[in-house]
Design a protein around this motif. Sequence first.
Motif, PDB file in Angstrom:
ATOM      1  N   VAL A  84       0.837  -1.199   0.000  1.00 39.45           N
ATOM      2  CA  VAL A  84       0.000   0.000   0.000  1.00 39.45           C
ATOM      3  C   VAL A  84       0.873   1.251   0.000  1.00 39.45           C
ATOM      4  CG1 VAL A  84      -1.763   1.297   1.271  1.00 39.45           C
ATOM      5  CG2 VAL A  84      -1.884  -1.194   1.168  1.00 39.45           C
ATOM      6  N   SER A  87       2.538   1.715  -3.432  1.00 40.78           N
ATOM      7  CA  SER A  87       1.598   2.254  -4.428  1.00 40.78           C
ATOM      8  C   SER A  87       1.504   3.769  -4.322  1.00 40.78           C
ATOM      9  CB  SER A  87       0.211   1.630  -4.222  1.00 40.78           C
ATOM     10  OG  SER A  87       0.235   0.250  -4.476  1.00 40.78           O
ATOM     11  N   LYS A 126      -6.847   9.033  -3.415  1.00 40.57           N
ATOM     12  CA  LYS A 126      -7.440   7.718  -3.173  1.00 40.57           C
ATOM     13  C   LYS A 126      -6.430   6.775  -2.529  1.00 40.57           C
ATOM     14  CE  LYS A 126      -9.675   3.743  -5.288  1.00 40.57           C
ATOM     15  NZ  LYS A 126      -8.863   2.810  -4.452  1.00 40.57           N
ATOM     16  N   LEU A 127      -5.200   6.818  -3.029  1.00 37.14           N
ATOM     17  CA  LEU A 127      -4.164   5.948  -2.476  1.00 37.14           C
ATOM     18  C   LEU A 127      -3.880   6.310  -1.020  1.00 37.14           C
ATOM     19  CD1 LEU A 127      -1.782   5.805  -5.562  1.00 37.14           C
ATOM     20  CD2 LEU A 127      -3.131   3.916  -4.622  1.00 37.14           C
ATOM     21  N   HIS A 139      -6.097   7.734   1.076  1.00 40.27           N
ATOM     22  CA  HIS A 139      -7.260   7.261   1.852  1.00 40.27           C
ATOM     23  C   HIS A 139      -7.150   5.754   2.103  1.00 40.27           C
ATOM     24  CE1 HIS A 139      -9.556  10.919   2.115  1.00 40.27           C
ATOM     25  NE2 HIS A 139      -9.612  11.081   0.803  1.00 40.27           N
ATOM     26  N   ASP A 140      -6.721   5.001   1.081  1.00 42.90           N
ATOM     27  CA  ASP A 140      -6.522   3.550   1.243  1.00 42.90           C
ATOM     28  C   ASP A 140      -5.485   3.274   2.327  1.00 42.90           C
ATOM     29  OD1 ASP A 140      -8.322   3.129  -0.801  1.00 42.90           O
ATOM     30  OD2 ASP A 140      -6.801   2.704  -2.328  1.00 42.90           O
ATOM     31  N   TYR A 141      -4.416   4.030   2.318  1.00 38.96           N
ATOM     32  CA  TYR A 141      -3.338   3.858   3.298  1.00 38.96           C
ATOM     33  C   TYR A 141      -3.850   4.191   4.701  1.00 38.96           C
ATOM     34  CZ  TYR A 141       1.215   4.543   5.563  1.00 38.96           C
ATOM     35  OH  TYR A 141       2.290   4.467   6.408  1.00 38.96           O
ATOM     36  N   GLU A 164      -6.829   3.945   5.832  1.00 46.11           N
ATOM     37  CA  GLU A 164      -7.713   2.890   6.316  1.00 46.11           C
ATOM     38  C   GLU A 164      -6.945   1.616   6.656  1.00 46.11           C
ATOM     39  OE1 GLU A 164     -10.764   3.386   7.025  1.00 46.11           O
ATOM     40  OE2 GLU A 164     -11.020   5.343   6.091  1.00 46.11           O
ATOM     41  N   ALA A 165      -5.799   1.392   5.980  1.00 45.16           N
ATOM     42  CA  ALA A 165      -5.041   0.149   6.178  1.00 45.16           C
ATOM     43  C   ALA A 165      -4.125   0.197   7.394  1.00 45.16           C
ATOM     44  CB  ALA A 165      -4.217  -0.152   4.926  1.00 45.16           C
TER      45      ALA A 165
END
Length: 535
Positions: A446, A449, A482-483, A485-487, A489-490
């Motif tokens: 993540v 990316s 987006k990347l 936000h993904d991070y 959440e992870a």
Amino acid sequence: MSCIMTRAEIKRLIMTAVEAVYGLKDVEFDVDYAPAGLGDFAANIGFKLAKPLGKSPKEIVENICRHMNDMRISGVELAGSGYLNVTLTAEYHSGQLADIGPGFGKTTEGKGKKVQVEFISANPTGPTTFGNARGGFIGDTISRVLGRAGYEVVREYYFNDGGTQIRKLVESVKVAAGLIEIEEVQYRGAYIDELALEFGEQLKTASDDEAAKALTSTILGRYIHPEVASMNISFDVWFNERSLAEDGKVEQVIAELKKKDLIYEQDGATWLASSRLGDERDRVLVKSTGDLTYLANDIAYHADIFTARGFDWAIKDWGADHAGQVPSLKLVIGALVPKAKLDVVLHQFVRLIQGGKEVKMSKRAGNFVTVEEVIEQVGSDVARFFFLMRSNDSQLDFDLDLAREQSQKNPLWYLMYAYVRAGSILKQAEEKGLVIGEQLTDPTEVELSLIRVMLRLPELLADIRADFGVHRLTFYGLEVAKLFHDYYEAERIIALPADRAAEKLYLITAYRAFMEVYFDLLGLTPLQEMSRDQD
């Protein structure tokens, strides 16, 4: 300072391997960024060489892979039926984070070069309309991208306080003041009524020229200057077309064209023999009435830009309705100033959408929307972002309802929220006494990316300098958001052991620094916090 691996460098490494394996040079093929989860770069070299070599794309790629060596590369492999995919090491990606700061993406490409960017340039016949805003935001963003490459950028607004449109303005105000009667006026609206009330007495005795100067000066000062300021745009030069004739620039350029045997007289008019330069037909420069055409002034203006004013490059952002002027202008400027670098960016029209329907506008009918009215409703930053979300050659639908939305449905708020989230993590870390580290080791997929996409910015800016596609910055920013936000959440960074949290905070700091560069490129003001309904 470390060096970011570019598509051009990957292409060079592949070509070195191709030459070693097959003895070929100068093969045409494409290198692009690989899809998510498939490494960093992808090249279609296997397909390009299959026919000339009489081999399968798969066999070609496998042979090339064995001859690609670089310490920054962790893997080279066949993807699909003939793509060559390159993956860079985690150490390479982590090492580049040190370069993400205020100077990220800066180059010396334009050092010592002076470039004029001319945009909006609407004649002062009324307030800056909603449609004019698109060119304003495109031109300003182009200027910002060029400035980051070291160019000396001059933002210029080119206007005329004389000519047919200005005469129509004077007529319209006189009609509103009850001084004359004509069947149809060119301009209507509250601002015309205001001007009629203010200048009615003066217009009774003023000459047309005096009336034009008084009205246009007022429109510039009362409407256009503040509206441009509301767009967060600052022009370095406001150039009056009238000065070209007054300073003898038009006469000078016609004399130069005569020396090149590109001028002739016919039917009482002065013609430019532009067909001799490859134009589809000849063009009138001076009408039989003695009036100058737009082209005559444009030629004088642009010739002056490259000679007396010393610009190395001029970029024009015009509406698509000016497309017919471009070939003639470029041909004649090329003949007058062979070294001139002149580029014209044409943008398509804008529709204002509200409640799912187009808001019909007509300046002649007096029912137009000004840029200031839109900015008052949605803010300058939202307006700017929305206006930049389509390619220049595509019509843009500005969704007013979505622009008003202060939630993650709104693209700019979604992007801002990622930045605010990063700031919140750093604030919590400080409150907890956590220290920001100096490196990131063993990054997760993540994290990789996110880093991969951030590192594309310098190359993206180079692409924009080549084709002026500033719309790509908006989609790029949303991809990065987006990347992140993904991070977010992870990872639960604050709950990690202090040493591991320190490394993660290093990445968060780099992301924040990256976003501040990004915001500056688009002329946006980063938010430090958002209200509850925006969360």
